[in-house]
Design a protein around this motif. Sequence first.
Motif, PDB file in Angstrom:
ATOM      1  N   ALA A  17       0.837  -1.211   0.000  1.00  0.00           N
ATOM      2  CA  ALA A  17       0.000   0.000   0.000  1.00  0.00           C
ATOM      3  C   ALA A  17       0.867   1.254   0.000  1.00  0.00           C
ATOM      4  O   ALA A  17       0.587   2.220  -0.722  1.00  0.00           O
ATOM      5  N   ASN A  18       1.932   1.251   0.787  1.00  0.00           N
ATOM      6  CA  ASN A  18       2.844   2.382   0.877  1.00  0.00           C
ATOM      7  C   ASN A  18       3.522   2.635  -0.473  1.00  0.00           C
ATOM      8  O   ASN A  18       3.464   3.743  -1.013  1.00  0.00           O
ATOM      9  N   ILE A  19       4.166   1.616  -1.016  1.00  0.00           N
ATOM     10  CA  ILE A  19       4.918   1.777  -2.265  1.00  0.00           C
ATOM     11  C   ILE A  19       3.972   2.102  -3.424  1.00  0.00           C
ATOM     12  O   ILE A  19       4.281   2.944  -4.273  1.00  0.00           O
ATOM     13  N   PHE A  20       2.806   1.471  -3.471  1.00  0.00           N
ATOM     14  CA  PHE A  20       1.819   1.761  -4.513  1.00  0.00           C
ATOM     15  C   PHE A  20       1.391   3.231  -4.441  1.00  0.00           C
ATOM     16  O   PHE A  20       1.310   3.911  -5.466  1.00  0.00           O
ATOM     17  N   SER A  21       1.130   3.721  -3.232  1.00  0.00           N
ATOM     18  CA  SER A  21       0.738   5.125  -3.056  1.00  0.00           C
ATOM     19  C   SER A  21       1.845   6.066  -3.520  1.00  0.00           C
ATOM     20  O   SER A  21       1.576   7.094  -4.147  1.00  0.00           O
ATOM     21  N   GLN A  22       3.082   5.710  -3.202  1.00  0.00           N
ATOM     22  CA  GLN A  22       4.210   6.521  -3.661  1.00  0.00           C
ATOM     23  C   GLN A  22       4.268   6.557  -5.180  1.00  0.00           C
ATOM     24  O   GLN A  22       4.424   7.616  -5.789  1.00  0.00           O
ATOM     25  N   ASP A  23       4.153   5.384  -5.779  1.00  0.00           N
ATOM     26  CA  ASP A  23       4.250   5.305  -7.232  1.00  0.00           C
ATOM     27  C   ASP A  23       3.119   6.081  -7.905  1.00  0.00           C
ATOM     28  O   ASP A  23       3.345   6.796  -8.886  1.00  0.00           O
ATOM     29  N   MET A  24       1.922   5.968  -7.373  1.00  0.00           N
ATOM     30  CA  MET A  24       0.787   6.715  -7.936  1.00  0.00           C
ATOM     31  C   MET A  24       1.006   8.225  -7.787  1.00  0.00           C
ATOM     32  O   MET A  24       0.678   8.994  -8.691  1.00  0.00           O
ATOM     33  N   THR A  25       1.562   8.630  -6.671  1.00  0.00           N
ATOM     34  CA  THR A  25       1.810  10.052  -6.441  1.00  0.00           C
ATOM     35  C   THR A  25       2.777  10.622  -7.467  1.00  0.00           C
ATOM     36  O   THR A  25       2.517  11.681  -8.048  1.00  0.00           O
ATOM     37  N   VAL A  26       3.890   9.928  -7.715  1.00  0.00           N
ATOM     38  CA  VAL A  26       4.865  10.462  -8.677  1.00  0.00           C
ATOM     39  C   VAL A  26       4.358  10.363 -10.116  1.00  0.00           C
ATOM     40  O   VAL A  26       4.809  11.111 -10.979  1.00  0.00           O
ATOM     41  N   ARG A  27       3.414   9.492 -10.373  1.00  0.00           N
ATOM     42  CA  ARG A  27       2.795   9.433 -11.705  1.00  0.00           C
ATOM     43  C   ARG A  27       1.842  10.612 -11.914  1.00  0.00           C
ATOM     44  O   ARG A  27       1.700  11.100 -13.030  1.00  0.00           O
ATOM     45  N   ILE A  28       1.199  11.031 -10.834  1.00  0.00           N
ATOM     46  CA  ILE A  28       0.232  12.129 -10.912  1.00  0.00           C
ATOM     47  C   ILE A  28       0.915  13.485 -10.816  1.00  0.00           C
ATOM     48  O   ILE A  28       0.532  14.442 -11.491  1.00  0.00           O
ATOM     49  N   TYR A  29       1.927  13.586  -9.966  1.00  0.00           N
ATOM     50  CA  TYR A  29       2.587  14.869  -9.699  1.00  0.00           C
ATOM     51  C   TYR A  29       4.087  14.737  -9.917  1.00  0.00           C
ATOM     52  O   TYR A  29       4.733  13.884  -9.302  1.00  0.00           O
ATOM     53  N   SER A  30       4.642  15.585 -10.770  1.00  0.00           N
ATOM     54  CA  SER A  30       6.084  15.535 -11.030  1.00  0.00           C
ATOM     55  C   SER A  30       6.751  16.886 -10.770  1.00  0.00           C
ATOM     56  O   SER A  30       7.842  17.131 -11.238  1.00  0.00           O
TER      57      SER A  30
END
Length: 133
Positions: A17-30
Amino acid sequence: MKLALIYTLLAAIATVANIFSQDMTVRIYSGPYHIALSILIGTGVGLVVKYILDKRYIFRFTARNAAHDGQTFILYALMGVVTTVIFWGFEFGFEHLFATKEMRYLGGVIGLAIGYVTKYELDRRFVFRQGAA
């Protein structure tokens, strides 16, 4: 031994859940500080997921009411400060050393694994002591 296996499985779920949330965040916001923001969001998501799972399946803890549950969560989060420093140290350290998302995530997973072992002992002794398994 059974408890250790269940705890490991639940820690793995929270880690995903942690790593998935991180990955989704950097995909949405750069934009600026996107790595730090992703780690902060992942930490929050992982914390909430792990609290819910630990409370129910590891410590079989039932709060008296919403206020008691809130107080327990705050204490749980405070016990996580030390373990979060471990986790962030590994993740930011791997980011600095290797500068790839894969290695950053590997550092995060290593840091989370070390932190969760420590966190179990803190939670057992100080957070869920009346409902500890």
